[in-house]
Write a protein that holds these residues in place. Sequence first.
Motif: not given
Length: 278
Positions: A188, A192, A196-199, A207-209, A241, A246, A253
């Motif tokens: 952080d 960003p 890529y964000y995937y929960n 989460m963040w890729y 965003k 995200h 995406d």
Amino acid sequence: MKILFWNANRNKDINKYIVDLVESYKVDVLVVAEYVADTDELDTLLNKTSQKLQKCMTVGCTRINIWSNYNNIDPGTQSKYYSFQIINDAFIICGVHLISNLHGDKSRERAAIIRQIVNEIKQLKEKTSINNIIIIGDLNEMPYEEGCLNADCFHGLPVLNIQDSFSRIVDAQEYEKYYNPMWNFFGDYNNPPGTYYYNTSSLCAPMWYIFDQVLISKSVIPMFVKDELKIITFSKKFNLKDDKDHPNNNISDHFPIICEINDNFKYMKEGLNHEKRI
């Protein structure tokens, strides 16, 4: 030379966003994955921009499209997953979109394709005597995973200084090193913190890729403008965003990435000759 990569996420209305990115960031080479919009329309719009990008020959590559404003550009090998382009007889650019884990673990399949790419690079270097290599695209794995990091694959290191050796030996086999500056975006301290964000409901999930990456050969390091490597979240007209910061899935995406190579003749010549001096 500014190179932008974006996974368009099969958005048929993506052209207006692409054109504004090209204008906003003065893009010289545009690499797009999952492009299904109107190519003719985009060709017309890009030719009207200040950059005047033209479509490159990528016949045989079904996952990558490339546009450029360079007149001296020749296609190299075109495969389903990657497209090689040779620019100004000085740079070999490989646009990549590798297979994902959407339908199960495909790490072995990705590694096999990566080894093909590495072999193609060796052959192109021998054929053209060009040492300046830029690999950019959606690798569908993190920089620390085997395909990106293993010596027999991309060998993309988080640190590679110009005074370091060009390669390293593992079990009597020599492997060329690449620099992967995308390691710097983890955590952080950057916004960003990924492309890529995937929960997911998986117990182990960052989460963040950082699937979208650029790797460069050692000879390109003197020409690489570090401060201009960016994960893009906006253009002049558009915010990419959503309200959670995200990627806006209504657009794509993935966030785009952009890098800059100083192809001023002086620096280019130093980069071309560096590998011979070590």
